[in-house]
Write a protein that holds these residues in place. Sequence first.
Motif, mmCIF file in Angstrom:
data_model
loop_
_atom_site.group_PDB
_atom_site.id
_atom_site.type_symbol
_atom_site.label_atom_id
_atom_site.label_comp_id
_atom_site.label_asym_id
_atom_site.label_seq_id
_atom_site.Cartn_x
_atom_site.Cartn_y
_atom_site.Cartn_z
ATOM 1 N N PRO A 34 -8.941 -1.519 -3.918
ATOM 2 C CA PRO A 34 -8.276 -1.404 -5.346
ATOM 3 C C PRO A 34 -7.537 -0.333 -6.099
ATOM 4 O O PRO A 34 -8.392 1.166 -5.645
ATOM 5 N N HIS A 35 -7.010 -1.152 -6.867
ATOM 6 C CA HIS A 35 -5.860 0.470 -7.584
ATOM 7 C C HIS A 35 -6.201 -0.013 -8.683
ATOM 8 O O HIS A 35 -6.908 -1.186 -8.906
ATOM 9 N N GLU A 36 -6.110 1.322 -9.880
ATOM 10 C CA GLU A 36 -7.132 0.880 -11.354
ATOM 11 C C GLU A 36 -8.140 0.604 -11.586
ATOM 12 O O GLU A 36 -8.622 -0.735 -11.763
ATOM 13 N N PRO A 37 -8.983 1.094 -9.956
ATOM 14 C CA PRO A 37 -10.387 0.505 -9.806
ATOM 15 C C PRO A 37 -11.325 1.359 -10.847
ATOM 16 O O PRO A 37 -10.994 1.738 -11.452
ATOM 17 N N ALA B 257 -9.614 3.286 -2.735
ATOM 18 C CA ALA B 257 -9.710 2.638 -3.820
ATOM 19 C C ALA B 257 -8.242 4.163 -4.204
ATOM 20 O O ALA B 257 -8.453 4.365 -4.057
ATOM 21 N N GLU B 258 -7.810 3.310 -5.363
ATOM 22 C CA GLU B 258 -7.061 4.216 -6.802
ATOM 23 C C GLU B 258 -8.055 5.213 -7.231
ATOM 24 O O GLU B 258 -8.623 5.645 -6.862
ATOM 25 N N GLY B 259 -8.061 5.249 -8.407
ATOM 26 C CA GLY B 259 -8.510 5.823 -9.419
ATOM 27 C C GLY B 259 -7.977 7.275 -9.655
ATOM 28 O O GLY B 259 -9.154 8.497 -10.122
ATOM 29 N N ILE C 12 2.752 -5.159 2.393
ATOM 30 C CA ILE C 12 4.100 -5.661 1.492
ATOM 31 C C ILE C 12 3.258 -6.267 0.311
ATOM 32 O O ILE C 12 2.796 -7.626 -0.146
ATOM 33 N N GLU C 13 4.484 -5.608 -0.911
ATOM 34 C CA GLU C 13 3.539 -6.140 -1.987
ATOM 35 C C GLU C 13 5.162 -6.874 -2.486
ATOM 36 O O GLU C 13 5.877 -6.544 -2.399
ATOM 37 N N GLY C 14 4.612 -7.462 -3.748
ATOM 38 C CA GLY C 14 5.702 -7.871 -5.039
ATOM 39 C C GLY C 14 6.192 -10.061 -3.318
ATOM 40 O O GLY C 14 7.622 -9.970 -3.603
ATOM 41 N N VAL D 75 6.535 -1.885 2.336
ATOM 42 C CA VAL D 75 7.281 -1.943 1.363
ATOM 43 C C VAL D 75 7.065 -1.076 -0.244
ATOM 44 O O VAL D 75 8.198 -1.121 -1.025
ATOM 45 N N TRP D 76 6.191 -0.344 -0.543
ATOM 46 C CA TRP D 76 5.811 0.028 -1.737
ATOM 47 C C TRP D 76 6.966 0.955 -1.819
ATOM 48 O O TRP D 76 7.218 1.561 -2.968
ATOM 49 N N TRP D 77 7.316 2.021 -1.826
ATOM 50 C CA TRP D 77 7.908 3.449 -2.461
ATOM 51 C C TRP D 77 9.644 2.774 -2.607
ATOM 52 O O TRP D 77 10.083 3.531 -3.415
ATOM 53 N N MET E 189 0.976 9.026 -5.424
ATOM 54 C CA MET E 189 2.186 9.830 -5.178
ATOM 55 C C MET E 189 3.209 8.953 -6.188
ATOM 56 O O MET E 189 4.214 9.278 -6.459
ATOM 57 N N GLU E 190 2.868 7.555 -6.716
ATOM 58 C CA GLU E 190 3.929 7.238 -7.691
ATOM 59 C C GLU E 190 4.608 7.814 -8.550
ATOM 60 O O GLU E 190 5.287 7.934 -9.473
ATOM 61 N N TYR E 191 2.972 8.930 -9.089
ATOM 62 C CA TYR E 191 3.215 9.579 -10.466
ATOM 63 C C TYR E 191 4.720 10.620 -9.852
ATOM 64 O O TYR E 191 5.095 11.440 -10.504
ATOM 65 N N TYR F 289 -5.060 -3.495 -11.416
ATOM 66 C CA TYR F 289 -5.440 -3.926 -12.714
ATOM 67 C C TYR F 289 -4.411 -3.318 -13.595
ATOM 68 O O TYR F 289 -5.639 -2.564 -13.950
ATOM 69 N N VAL F 290 -3.486 -3.861 -13.422
ATOM 70 C CA VAL F 290 -2.403 -2.952 -14.330
ATOM 71 C C VAL F 290 -2.609 -4.047 -15.355
ATOM 72 O O VAL F 290 -2.685 -5.026 -15.684
ATOM 73 N N GLY F 291 -2.879 -2.650 -16.384
ATOM 74 C CA GLY F 291 -2.559 -3.450 -18.082
ATOM 75 C C GLY F 291 -4.387 -3.775 -18.549
ATOM 76 O O GLY F 291 -5.413 -3.136 -18.018
ATOM 77 N N THR G 191 12.812 -4.258 -5.518
ATOM 78 C CA THR G 191 12.033 -5.081 -6.429
ATOM 79 C C THR G 191 10.873 -6.175 -6.090
ATOM 80 O O THR G 191 11.143 -6.310 -4.683
ATOM 81 N N TRP G 192 9.732 -5.797 -6.679
ATOM 82 C CA TRP G 192 8.467 -6.535 -6.715
ATOM 83 C C TRP G 192 8.718 -7.712 -6.571
ATOM 84 O O TRP G 192 8.536 -8.928 -5.821
ATOM 85 N N ASP G 193 9.874 -8.628 -7.950
ATOM 86 C CA ASP G 193 10.224 -10.041 -8.624
ATOM 87 C C ASP G 193 11.116 -10.214 -7.401
ATOM 88 O O ASP G 193 12.015 -9.395 -6.888
ATOM 89 N N MET H 44 -1.845 -7.858 2.815
ATOM 90 C CA MET H 44 -2.429 -8.412 1.950
ATOM 91 C C MET H 44 -2.527 -7.320 0.262
ATOM 92 O O MET H 44 -3.171 -6.644 -0.084
ATOM 93 N N HIS H 45 -1.813 -7.586 -0.824
ATOM 94 C CA HIS H 45 -1.436 -7.399 -2.016
ATOM 95 C C HIS H 45 -2.085 -8.395 -2.245
ATOM 96 O O HIS H 45 -1.704 -9.628 -3.046
ATOM 97 N N HIS H 46 -3.291 -7.948 -3.803
ATOM 98 C CA HIS H 46 -3.503 -9.143 -4.719
ATOM 99 C C HIS H 46 -3.192 -7.832 -6.454
ATOM 100 O O HIS H 46 -4.182 -7.761 -6.632
ATOM 101 N N GLU H 47 -1.778 -8.256 -7.361
ATOM 102 C CA GLU H 47 -1.966 -7.795 -7.652
ATOM 103 C C GLU H 47 -2.695 -8.709 -9.242
ATOM 104 O O GLU H 47 -2.441 -9.564 -9.168
ATOM 105 N N THR H 48 -3.161 -7.991 -10.210
ATOM 106 C CA THR H 48 -4.167 -8.831 -11.127
ATOM 107 C C THR H 48 -3.582 -9.696 -12.035
ATOM 108 O O THR H 48 -4.077 -10.349 -12.997
ATOM 109 N N VAL I 242 -6.971 -5.872 1.856
ATOM 110 C CA VAL I 242 -5.984 -6.110 0.588
ATOM 111 C C VAL I 242 -5.819 -5.114 -0.026
ATOM 112 O O VAL I 242 -6.968 -4.800 -0.260
ATOM 113 N N LYS I 243 -4.680 -4.844 -0.995
ATOM 114 C CA LYS I 243 -5.097 -3.800 -1.869
ATOM 115 C C LYS I 243 -4.559 -4.255 -2.632
ATOM 116 O O LYS I 243 -3.655 -5.542 -3.074
ATOM 117 N N SER I 244 -5.681 -3.843 -4.631
ATOM 118 C CA SER I 244 -5.560 -4.951 -5.471
ATOM 119 C C SER I 244 -5.438 -3.768 -6.342
ATOM 120 O O SER I 244 -5.655 -2.639 -6.353
#
Length: 719
Positions: free
Chosen positions: A494-497, A513-515, A377-379, A321-323, A519-521, A458-460, A331-333, A424-428, A454-456
């Motif tokens: 992991p994203h932001e790995p 991994a992302e890194g 499924i994110e969010g 459901v990401w794109w 495509m989000e860009y 590490y935004v921020g 929305t995520w929230d 699964m999605h784990h945004e930390t 799981v896709k994890s």
Amino acid sequence: MGITRLLQASCTLAILAILFSLTACESGDDNTATVELTSPDGSLKLYLSLGGLSSRLSYSLFKDGELIVDTSYLGITDDDWGGLEDGFELIDASSYKGNVSYDLPWGEVASVDAGYEEGKLLVRHPYSEAKFSVIACVFDDGIGIRYHFPEQEGDKTRLEVLDEDTRIFLPGNPLVNWGPGDWNSYENPTELSLHSEIDATKYDNREELISRVVPHNAIMTPATVRLENGVHLTFHEAALIDYPGMTLEVLDNLGFKSKLVDSHRRKAKAICDLPFYTPWRTIQVEDRAVDLLDNMLILNLSPPSEIEDISWFEPMTYAGVWWEMFLGVGTWDYEGGQNVDNFLGVDRGANRHAANTENAKRYIDFCAENNIGGLLIEGWNTGWEDWLDPEQRAEVFDFVTSYPDYDIEEVVRYAHEKGVQIVMHHETSASVPQYEKQQDEAFALMQNLGIHVVKSGYVGNIIPEGEYHHGQYMVNHYRNSFQKAAEYQVAVNPHEPIKPTGERRTFPNAISAEGARGMEYASSGRRDDVNQPQHLAHLVYTRCLAGPFDYTPGIFQLDISDFRGSDARVGTTLGLQLGAYVVVMAPIQMVADLPEHYKLEDGSYHPAMSYIRNMATNWDDTYPLAGELGKYAVVARKVRGEDRFFVGGISGDEDQETTLSLDFLPEGETYTLTIYRDGPDAHYWDNPTDLVIESREVTSADELSVLMKASGGFGAIIE
Ligand code: NOJ
Ligand code: CA
């Protein structure tokens, strides 16, 4: 100027033979020694030396008798010992020949068998009394160099590394495919420039959500150079364990020097218990750039698998459901405030939470209809309202509590009934202590539900403050996460790995991994802001050489003006979106677009969906066919355990016409080749979906000519 550089001018094999014939593993009592190491096929020769006026350690590398890495010094600085740079006394010099062989549960090849020669110089540093070795290992297609610190006399029990001084001096001014040596993010643009023109610090930007920290004129690894003699070298590292990531500082006199990522919570960049091996500093060596795509050096130098049974993980394509979130549809929230429109100042109203039970089921049906193995499924979990709030992000997420409109058990039940895996999605929110204390519970929930991926994220900027995404603290976190997840039969993307450095050999649940900029860009749709036409052709020769990459391809609706305003485009042709599945190696590959975007106006699926439905993500063998550094790449791969092949190509900022031999096919068999290629009018901005699909019979004696448009490509199935 090193002696080898002087020699270069009049370099002949004869001179070299005289110089080095007596020096294989030779040591004199004047503290000089050279260990000569030769690759099994004889093409590479590495000289590991102690000597010179100030008794320094150095190495140099030759390919087919030609100098490819000039005399380069080795050293390291410890807080107690000071700089271990010169004045060494020799204790021992030795070498031996070995062989490494292993199977891969997934990847670009099924198994590897490679010979090497390894040697070392064990030295003492008289001023500090430090004792350590430099170890070098030479394969047919590359080398590794690392330091080993055994237990020391006295009460020194750990290293406190202030920095490492491993140099790579290069002959001439090579062309370099590089990205900035950022301590926090790999999501920067990349460049193709002469070594003398590298300017990395212009990417430093502390204002970003994940601040871009480029304090030195240094590049990230992998980076690939083409020397003036045409040989390609890729610089990276292997077995990055309990140590900071390395960037390569650009030296004015042509070459690089290791520069470790910092920690601001303490003086040392790395604190390591003795005995300790540093990561390997690797140089992959190939004549043709595209041959780097099946160069297995990084895995060869990595520790063997610690996971006996990985049968619970199946390589697959997956939707998400990401794109929706990136287009501003969802929305995520739960409340509907957190979506990318916030960054554009657009408000599309509330109640668009994408991770709801009904929407998830709609996607599950789409996956089941199209042979797509998984659904991300994110969010789905609480916390997204405040995940970017500086006051709250340290403790905002838990990984077990669903939003009220998402019935996780029902979604998983429905998915499994339809033969689809949930991802699964784990945004930390980069709050690492918060995640670490919940990982057992989070992975146990997954295991109970039968969720194995799981896709994890590490935004921020990293919490605790003072740590960077690529420093020792995070290197340890990412690695520990693979290990812990494996205990619960969970594979991690992991994203932001931290960049991959061969973890997948040790932990085959380190699946992707992302890194890099995925495509989000491309989702802003603005011409100067999306991934530029050369983007993927650069990634192939940089980030992708580290290991699997979650590039998230498969966007079919490349005109996104309905979502992002007039003239908004993703910036590639459909041909590139298809070719990427083959060129970019990963055992999970996203089919990233919205289900409705895979359909034509009459409600039928786009004809190119037959390619997606048949897509494989695991291979027996890889055949690099054609390419040029930073410009294009074409590769064929044999599907794991099947008599089917895929060929994929992607181009950069120019059109590329190539003619490929199909001699990788078994002789005497006739196959049907179906190609999905850029149409004659395809253009990544003006006409991105012009695609030609055609089939014909082929044998190993045939050739295939293909035109890839700029930021374009093709995919072909041979069966
Ligand atoms: C950034 C990741 O790259 C993206 O894929 C993800 O959707 C968001 N973070 C939220 O976790
Ligand atoms: Ca990202």
